[in-house]
Design a protein around this motif. Structure first.
Motif, PDB file in Angstrom:
ATOM      1  N   GLY A   1     -26.991  -5.335   8.853  1.00 54.57           N
ATOM      2  CA  GLY A   1     -25.797  -5.348   9.681  1.00 54.57           C
ATOM      3  C   GLY A   1     -25.011  -4.052   9.552  1.00 54.57           C
ATOM      4  N   ALA A   2     -23.914  -4.005  10.235  1.00 55.65           N
ATOM      5  CA  ALA A   2     -23.077  -2.802  10.214  1.00 55.65           C
ATOM      6  C   ALA A   2     -22.340  -2.693   8.883  1.00 55.65           C
ATOM      7  N   ARG A   3     -22.150  -1.468   8.443  1.00 59.42           N
ATOM      8  CA  ARG A   3     -21.390  -1.243   7.219  1.00 59.42           C
ATOM      9  C   ARG A   3     -19.911  -1.565   7.454  1.00 59.42           C
ATOM     10  N   GLU A   4     -19.288  -2.032   6.396  1.00 63.97           N
ATOM     11  CA  GLU A   4     -17.879  -2.376   6.471  1.00 63.97           C
ATOM     12  C   GLU A   4     -17.081  -1.431   5.581  1.00 63.97           C
ATOM     13  N   PRO A   5     -15.866  -1.058   6.012  1.00 66.09           N
ATOM     14  CA  PRO A   5     -15.047  -0.181   5.174  1.00 66.09           C
ATOM     15  C   PRO A   5     -14.526  -0.908   3.946  1.00 66.09           C
ATOM     16  N   LEU A   6     -14.253  -0.137   2.888  1.00 64.31           N
ATOM     17  CA  LEU A   6     -13.659  -0.723   1.692  1.00 64.31           C
ATOM     18  C   LEU A   6     -12.230  -1.163   1.949  1.00 64.31           C
ATOM     19  N   LEU A   7     -11.535  -0.384   2.754  1.00 65.98           N
ATOM     20  CA  LEU A   7     -10.124  -0.640   2.975  1.00 65.98           C
ATOM     21  C   LEU A   7      -9.741  -0.164   4.365  1.00 65.98           C
ATOM     22  N   THR A   8      -8.928  -0.930   5.037  1.00 70.86           N
ATOM     23  CA  THR A   8      -8.368  -0.545   6.330  1.00 70.86           C
ATOM     24  C   THR A   8      -6.866  -0.715   6.252  1.00 70.86           C
ATOM     25  N   TYR A   9      -6.151   0.350   6.584  1.00 75.64           N
ATOM     26  CA  TYR A   9      -4.695   0.303   6.516  1.00 75.64           C
ATOM     27  C   TYR A   9      -4.127   0.673   7.876  1.00 75.64           C
ATOM     28  N   PRO A  10      -3.258  -0.152   8.429  1.00 72.53           N
ATOM     29  CA  PRO A  10      -2.691   0.178   9.750  1.00 72.53           C
ATOM     30  C   PRO A  10      -1.882   1.470   9.695  1.00 72.53           C
TER      31      PRO A  10
ATOM     32  N   HIS B   1     -14.841  13.241   0.636  1.00 70.06           N
ATOM     33  CA  HIS B   1     -14.547  13.647  -0.738  1.00 70.06           C
ATOM     34  C   HIS B   1     -15.506  12.902  -1.642  1.00 70.06           C
ATOM     35  N   GLY B   2     -16.506  13.620  -2.149  1.00 77.14           N
ATOM     36  CA  GLY B   2     -17.520  12.956  -2.949  1.00 77.14           C
ATOM     37  C   GLY B   2     -18.268  11.933  -2.118  1.00 77.14           C
ATOM     38  N   ALA B   3     -18.342  10.713  -2.632  1.00 73.13           N
ATOM     39  CA  ALA B   3     -19.045   9.644  -1.918  1.00 73.13           C
ATOM     40  C   ALA B   3     -18.139   8.891  -0.956  1.00 73.13           C
ATOM     41  N   TYR B   4     -16.914   9.363  -0.772  1.00 70.12           N
ATOM     42  CA  TYR B   4     -15.965   8.661   0.078  1.00 70.12           C
ATOM     43  C   TYR B   4     -15.828   9.363   1.419  1.00 70.12           C
ATOM     44  N   ALA B   5     -15.629   8.571   2.451  1.00 68.11           N
ATOM     45  CA  ALA B   5     -15.331   9.069   3.789  1.00 68.11           C
ATOM     46  C   ALA B   5     -14.076   8.361   4.269  1.00 68.11           C
ATOM     47  N   LEU B   6     -13.096   9.145   4.698  1.00 67.54           N
ATOM     48  CA  LEU B   6     -11.831   8.611   5.164  1.00 67.54           C
ATOM     49  C   LEU B   6     -11.673   8.962   6.631  1.00 67.54           C
ATOM     50  N   ALA B   7     -11.522   7.949   7.471  1.00 70.42           N
ATOM     51  CA  ALA B   7     -11.453   8.155   8.919  1.00 70.42           C
ATOM     52  C   ALA B   7     -10.111   7.670   9.435  1.00 70.42           C
ATOM     53  N   TRP B   8      -9.629   8.362  10.449  1.00 71.57           N
ATOM     54  CA  TRP B   8      -8.402   7.969  11.119  1.00 71.57           C
ATOM     55  C   TRP B   8      -8.731   7.576  12.549  1.00 71.57           C
ATOM     56  N   THR B   9      -8.341   6.368  12.909  1.00 66.93           N
ATOM     57  CA  THR B   9      -8.498   5.869  14.272  1.00 66.93           C
ATOM     58  C   THR B   9      -7.117   5.843  14.932  1.00 66.93           C
ATOM     59  N   PRO B  10      -7.044   5.558  16.210  1.00 67.61           N
ATOM     60  CA  PRO B  10      -5.727   5.517  16.850  1.00 67.61           C
ATOM     61  C   PRO B  10      -4.762   4.508  16.243  1.00 67.61           C
ATOM     62  N   SER B  11      -5.264   3.554  15.471  1.00 66.82           N
ATOM     63  CA  SER B  11      -4.369   2.518  14.949  1.00 66.82           C
ATOM     64  C   SER B  11      -4.450   2.307  13.450  1.00 66.82           C
ATOM     65  N   SER B  12      -5.379   2.963  12.746  1.00 65.87           N
ATOM     66  CA  SER B  12      -5.526   2.660  11.321  1.00 65.87           C
ATOM     67  C   SER B  12      -6.291   3.762  10.600  1.00 65.87           C
ATOM     68  N   PHE B  13      -6.256   3.676   9.252  1.00 65.56           N
ATOM     69  CA  PHE B  13      -7.101   4.484   8.381  1.00 65.56           C
ATOM     70  C   PHE B  13      -8.172   3.569   7.785  1.00 65.56           C
TER      71      PHE B  13
ATOM     72  N   SER C   1       0.813  -1.206   0.000  1.00 64.54           N
ATOM     73  CA  SER C   1       0.000   0.000   0.000  1.00 64.54           C
ATOM     74  C   SER C   1       0.852   1.264   0.000  1.00 64.54           C
ATOM     75  N   GLU C   2       1.921   1.276   0.733  1.00 65.17           N
ATOM     76  CA  GLU C   2       2.747   2.488   0.828  1.00 65.17           C
ATOM     77  C   GLU C   2       3.535   2.664  -0.460  1.00 65.17           C
ATOM     78  N   GLN C   3       3.288   3.785  -1.137  1.00 64.81           N
ATOM     79  CA  GLN C   3       3.892   4.048  -2.431  1.00 64.81           C
ATOM     80  C   GLN C   3       5.088   5.000  -2.358  1.00 64.81           C
ATOM     81  N   ASP C   4       5.077   5.906  -1.392  1.00 63.49           N
ATOM     82  CA  ASP C   4       6.129   6.920  -1.365  1.00 63.49           C
ATOM     83  C   ASP C   4       6.232   7.495   0.045  1.00 63.49           C
ATOM     84  N   VAL C   5       7.417   7.991   0.371  1.00 67.26           N
ATOM     85  CA  VAL C   5       7.661   8.706   1.623  1.00 67.26           C
ATOM     86  C   VAL C   5       8.469   9.951   1.288  1.00 67.26           C
ATOM     87  N   PHE C   6       7.933  11.101   1.676  1.00 69.60           N
ATOM     88  CA  PHE C   6       8.626  12.362   1.430  1.00 69.60           C
ATOM     89  C   PHE C   6       9.016  12.976   2.767  1.00 69.60           C
TER      90      PHE C   6
END
Length: 467
Positions: A400-409, A374-386, A132-137
């Motif tokens: 049931g509860a909605r599930e995120p499309l992607l979770t990244y530590p 951003h548009g139809a997307y919601a991006l959340a930051w938790t203490p341990s992941s995005f 997932s990590e593509q670049d570090v600046f």
């Protein structure tokens, strides 16, 4: 005698009888026979030596060919072992560089696999494909070290603005190149905020009175008569066209917080509000600049002001929803401008003040620290992941509860800003600390147009099949 010598048959006969020859002829004949036998034996010995030499040469040639083949095969084995060792070394290096230089690690993984197809190189290649990590600046130092210098990411995460040594330097996160560096006297001590598009920077005017808004690209200057800046704060609204200034007003026996919404282009106040304490989330302007959301009263009453009418929008959310939103660090508007949302211990809570209903919550274990839309997307930051969500997908069939499309530590707990760039299909976040580092994470095609088209078709087919 010559006749006898020239006739082989007669010579044989004479050798057998021996009585017809005189003594001289017999001696000559014996010497001739001895010479003949000696020549014959010499020829036999020469032939034998030639056969032995030929055999020896053949054996030597075979030995040389076999030795050459063995050496060639051993050379190939050595070269293969050398390549395998080098490939293993490169594969191990990709694991080391994956966090500090992910782009280099992704390039080294296929190179290692091309050198030698080994379990280690195949594992490195699979990891690079799923990485997932593509670049570090890492922000370069400018004018000497400046630890904990303030910095801001633009709304799309492509520009990093850094203030130190009375200079505002802007860097392109994608190319790691500096865009501009502007010297502004007194900036380091008086900087307030940078607009979301990176065009403007706000600072306290010399003398501690009023606010100066400076254009970084064109050098333009605007002065907002915000008054004394002691015990004051402020930030830009979406797009940099508005500036929210807050200050603590001291009255006899009590203090009150004064909030002013300034029109930056016209340099005048659009709205002024006073309330008792400043414990609630910071007020937020809608993307269309029409509404302002804040928590008033005792910082537990959600209020939405309509600038077009100058009146409060009647919301009346449930008490729990209102409490959660006003306890959030920040209230944000959804992209359609019809609802406000907040990152709360219960997840992402969204209240539609137009319909007077709460939208489906986005649950997050352990709660959420912040959220951006951003548009139809919601991006959340938790203490341990995005976590990335699609807010327009149909509700689960089993309620049931909605599930995120992607979770990244999240590798760091000191996330300063995080941004979603759907055009590039990446998430960028700034790791704050002694020095700033911007990480770029791939969303693996979840924001590409083809995926969105498939989601729309799924939503239409689900709606068509509903009773």
């Amino acid at each position: 005698m010559n006749r006898l010598i020239d006739s082989g048959g007669e010579l044989n006969r004479l050798l057998g009888s021996g009585g017809e020859l005189n003594r001289l002829e017999r001696d000559f004949l014996a010497a001739s026979v001895a010479a003949h036998e000696h020549g014959r034996r010499t020829a036999v010995r020469a032939a034998r030596r030639m056969r032995a030499l030929t055999g020896s040469l053949a054996v030597l040639l075979c030995v040389a060919v076999v030795a050459g083949l063995v050496a060639w095969r051993q050379s190939g084995v050595n070269a293969r072992q050398r390549d395998e060792a080098e490939a293993r070394r490169i594969a191990a290096l990709t694991d080391i560089l994956r966090e500090s230089e992910p782009r280099t690690a992704m390039r080294l993984a296929p190179a290692a696999w091309r050198i030698a197809d080994l379990p280690e190189t195949r594992a490195a290649l699979r990891t690079a494909a799923a990485q997932s990590e593509q670049d570090v600046f890492s922000r370069p130092e400018q004018g000497g070290r400046a630890l904990n210098a303030p910095s801001w990411l633009s709304d799309d995460g492509r520009v990093l603005t850094w203030v130190a040594h009375d200079r505002a330097a802007q860097w392109d996160v994608r190319t790691h190149r500096r865009i501009r560096s502007v010297h502004i006297p007194g900036l380091s001590e008086n900087v307030i905020d940078v607009s979301g598009d990176g065009r403007l920077i706000a600072m306290t005017a010399p003398g501690g009175k009023d606010t100066i808004v400076r254009g970084l690209a064109d050098g333009s200057t605007r002065r907002l008569r915000t008054g004394e800046r002691a015990d004051a704060g402020g930030r830009f609204g979406p797009g940099g066209h508005a500036f929210l200034a807050s200050r603590l007003a001291h009255d006899s026996g009590s203090d009150r917080m004064v909030l002013e919404v300034w029109d930056v282009d016209r340099q005048r106040v659009r709205y002024r509000y006073e309330h008792g304490e400043d414990d609630g989330p910071l007020p937020m302007l809608a993307p269309d600049q029409r509404h302002l959301a804040l928590c008033g009263g005792d910082d537990t009453q959600l209020r939405v002001l309509d600038f077009a009418t100058g009146r409060l929008v009647t919301t009346h959310p449930p008490r729990e929803t209102e409490r959660l939103l006003c306890q959030a660090e920040e209230i944000v508007f959804t992209p359609d401008g019809r609802a406000v949302a907040g990152a709360t211990p219960a997840g992402i809570v969204t209240w539609d003040f137009r319909t007077g209903r709460e939208r489906p919550r986005l649950p997050l274990a352990g709660g959420a620290n912040a959220v951006v839309f951003h548009g139809a997307y919601a991006l959340a930051w938790t203490p341990s992941s995005f976590s990335l969500w699609r807010t327009d997908l149909p509700a689960p069939a089993d309620d049931g509860a909605r599930e995120p499309l992607l979770t990244y530590p999240a590798a760091s707990r000191t996330v300063g800003d995080f941004r979603f760039d759907p055009a590039a299909g990446v998430l960028r976040y700034r790791e704050s600390g002694r020095t700033d580092v911007v990480h770029t994470l791939s969303l693996h095609g979840l924001a590409c147009p083809a995926w969105r088209a498939k989601a729309r078709r799924t939503r239409r087919s689900t709606s068509a099949g509903a009773p």
